[in-house]
Design a protein around this motif. Sequence first.
Motif, PDB file in Angstrom:
ATOM      1  N   ARG A 185      32.807-121.059  23.517  1.00  0.00           N
ATOM      2  CA  ARG A 185      32.565-121.263  25.157  1.00  0.00           C
ATOM      3  C   ARG A 185      31.365-120.073  25.320  1.00  0.00           C
ATOM      4  N   VAL A 186      31.262-119.131  24.553  1.00  0.00           N
ATOM      5  CA  VAL A 186      30.203-118.222  25.198  1.00  0.00           C
ATOM      6  C   VAL A 186      29.820-117.494  23.829  1.00  0.00           C
ATOM      7  N   PRO A 187      28.415-116.697  24.020  1.00  0.00           N
ATOM      8  CA  PRO A 187      28.121-115.910  22.641  1.00  0.00           C
ATOM      9  C   PRO A 187      28.943-114.878  22.318  1.00  0.00           C
ATOM     10  N   GLY A 188      29.291-114.801  21.091  1.00  0.00           N
ATOM     11  CA  GLY A 188      30.331-113.713  20.776  1.00  0.00           C
ATOM     12  C   GLY A 188      30.224-113.468  19.434  1.00  0.00           C
ATOM     13  N   CYS A 189      30.925-112.397  18.910  1.00  0.00           N
ATOM     14  CA  CYS A 189      30.983-111.808  17.488  1.00  0.00           C
ATOM     15  C   CYS A 189      32.627-111.520  16.932  1.00  0.00           C
ATOM     16  N   PHE A 190      33.041-112.057  15.971  1.00  0.00           N
ATOM     17  CA  PHE A 190      34.536-111.446  15.731  1.00  0.00           C
ATOM     18  C   PHE A 190      34.067-110.994  14.150  1.00  0.00           C
ATOM     19  N   PHE A 191      34.153-109.634  14.215  1.00  0.00           N
ATOM     20  CA  PHE A 191      33.790-108.670  13.089  1.00  0.00           C
ATOM     21  C   PHE A 191      35.013-108.145  12.462  1.00  0.00           C
ATOM     22  N   CYS A 192      34.839-107.779  11.214  1.00  0.00           N
ATOM     23  CA  CYS A 192      36.061-107.454  10.181  1.00  0.00           C
ATOM     24  C   CYS A 192      36.139-106.040  10.028  1.00  0.00           C
ATOM     25  N   LEU A 193      37.114-105.263  10.374  1.00  0.00           N
ATOM     26  CA  LEU A 193      37.328-103.889  10.044  1.00  0.00           C
ATOM     27  C   LEU A 193      37.842-103.470   8.591  1.00  0.00           C
ATOM     28  N   GLY A 194      36.989-103.091   7.891  1.00  0.00           N
ATOM     29  CA  GLY A 194      37.676-103.000   6.510  1.00  0.00           C
ATOM     30  C   GLY A 194      38.779-102.029   6.239  1.00  0.00           C
ATOM     31  N   ALA A 195      39.748-102.506   5.595  1.00  0.00           N
ATOM     32  CA  ALA A 195      40.825-101.948   5.278  1.00  0.00           C
ATOM     33  C   ALA A 195      41.389-101.808   3.749  1.00  0.00           C
ATOM     34  N   GLY A 196      40.365-102.211   2.847  1.00  0.00           N
ATOM     35  CA  GLY A 196      40.860-102.491   1.624  1.00  0.00           C
ATOM     36  C   GLY A 196      41.049-100.829   1.029  1.00  0.00           C
ATOM     37  N   ASN A 197      42.349-100.838   0.447  1.00  0.00           N
ATOM     38  CA  ASN A 197      43.077 -99.683   0.014  1.00  0.00           C
ATOM     39  C   ASN A 197      44.110 -99.958  -1.044  1.00  0.00           C
ATOM     40  N   ASP A 198      43.951 -99.640  -2.137  1.00  0.00           N
ATOM     41  CA  ASP A 198      45.151 -99.964  -3.288  1.00  0.00           C
ATOM     42  C   ASP A 198      46.491 -99.411  -2.925  1.00  0.00           C
ATOM     43  N   ALA A 199      46.563 -98.623  -1.980  1.00  0.00           N
ATOM     44  CA  ALA A 199      48.106 -97.733  -1.519  1.00  0.00           C
ATOM     45  C   ALA A 199      48.717 -98.957  -0.686  1.00  0.00           C
ATOM     46  N   TYR A 200      48.070 -99.909  -0.361  1.00  0.00           N
ATOM     47  CA  TYR A 200      48.561-101.015   0.757  1.00  0.00           C
ATOM     48  C   TYR A 200      48.479-102.399  -0.126  1.00  0.00           C
ATOM     49  N   ALA A 201      49.519-103.414   0.618  1.00  0.00           N
ATOM     50  CA  ALA A 201      49.382-104.637   0.111  1.00  0.00           C
ATOM     51  C   ALA A 201      48.621-105.491   1.208  1.00  0.00           C
ATOM     52  N   GLY A 202      48.117-106.623   0.849  1.00  0.00           N
ATOM     53  CA  GLY A 202      47.194-107.454   1.902  1.00  0.00           C
ATOM     54  C   GLY A 202      48.059-108.151   2.862  1.00  0.00           C
ATOM     55  N   ILE A 203      47.445-108.682   3.570  1.00  0.00           N
ATOM     56  CA  ILE A 203      47.945-109.603   4.972  1.00  0.00           C
ATOM     57  C   ILE A 203      48.965-110.424   4.524  1.00  0.00           C
ATOM     58  N   HIS A 204      49.856-110.807   5.486  1.00  0.00           N
ATOM     59  CA  HIS A 204      51.061-111.743   5.327  1.00  0.00           C
ATOM     60  C   HIS A 204      51.957-111.309   4.168  1.00  0.00           C
TER      61      HIS A 204
END
Length: 393
Positions: free
Chosen positions: A340-359
């Motif tokens: 509906r409007v100009p926009g941007c969905f950006f990604c916030l880097g979180a890659g770190n071997d100490a943590y599991a991925g999403i879901h």
Amino acid sequence: MDIKDLIRSYRERIVATRRELHRMPELGFLEDKTSAYVADYLKREGLSVTTGIARTGVVGLLETGRPGPILLIRADMDALPITEATGLAFASQNPGVMHACGHDGHTAMALVTATAMKALKDRIKGGIKFVFQPAEEGPGGAKPMIEAGVMENPHVDYALGCHIWPTIPEGTIGIRAGALLAAMFRFDLTITGKGGHGAMPHLCVDALDTGCQVVAALQRIVSRQMDPLQPAVVTVGKFQAGTAFNVIPESANLCGTARTFDKAIWKRWPEIIEIIVRGVCNSMGAGFEMSYEPGYPPTVNDPDMAERVRRIAGEVVGVDRVVVPEKTLGGEDMAFFLERVPGCFFCLGAGNDAYAGIHNPRFGFNEEILLTGVETYCRAAIDLLGRSSTAGS
């Protein structure tokens, strides 16, 4: 105070906010405690607050009193039906539900951005709508919030959102112009045959066997009906049939998803899938019923907005830490705002071997990245909304 220093001063607040939200995860359209928490926070900051939008959605409006454009900053509030296994001191207190996709972080960032932009209000014109939506994980809260009028009164000119992204390194920001996430589609299928004794298959119509043939045929849609240069996927994620080892089941239930970046294919999925299912069931002598849920359209970033946010991200993390993330066949209902409007969905880097991925029940992230997200939001808001005359510009 310098913007970076201002944002750093909120470190304890954003960590505490994220952890409070993490303790009380709620599923889509059931985010009652979360939305109350969000509304109370925004009211304490002096924003105009509207609640109960699309059941549990919340909007906070930061007004400057000076004419200008309106920026929408969107956060999602819902959690997933996952039993947490992180062992964190602030782990979920709602059994079987977990913030395993970072939505607690997204909400915390938007709330603290509201705090920061209140302090920076003399640098902008127009205003900012902070939209906290339910049910991103499904069935989707963005579209009903839009239908309820969140893009108007006042009219929204730009939209920003971000997602914690474990597939790019911690300390980076990912920005991709154009399509980032795919269009989603869900189908539910019930196959009906004729049950009977496992030793007498000639007297039966085996719904389980028919379902197996359907699954195999659906897998060939991508390899034989789609352009091999265009990404697409068909997945049957649920298949239930049978009650005993010696009984041929009379019915089988299947549920699946199909993904593509092509809007034309997205709209044709029901036709494509039903042709396959009908042909297989007819050949096996079985009947079927299908239902469809179109899901979300592709998440597409406006090229000019993506370039502006890319430049701003370079100011936040350094030009060499701004990356182009790979496209993914995952889906996001931020797509409805970006249509509906100009926009941007950006990604916030979180890659770190100490943590599991999403879901994942062990999902997590370094909370320091949340300050990076807040600073990006604030600098983007100042860039898009301009400096007011009272700010000396």
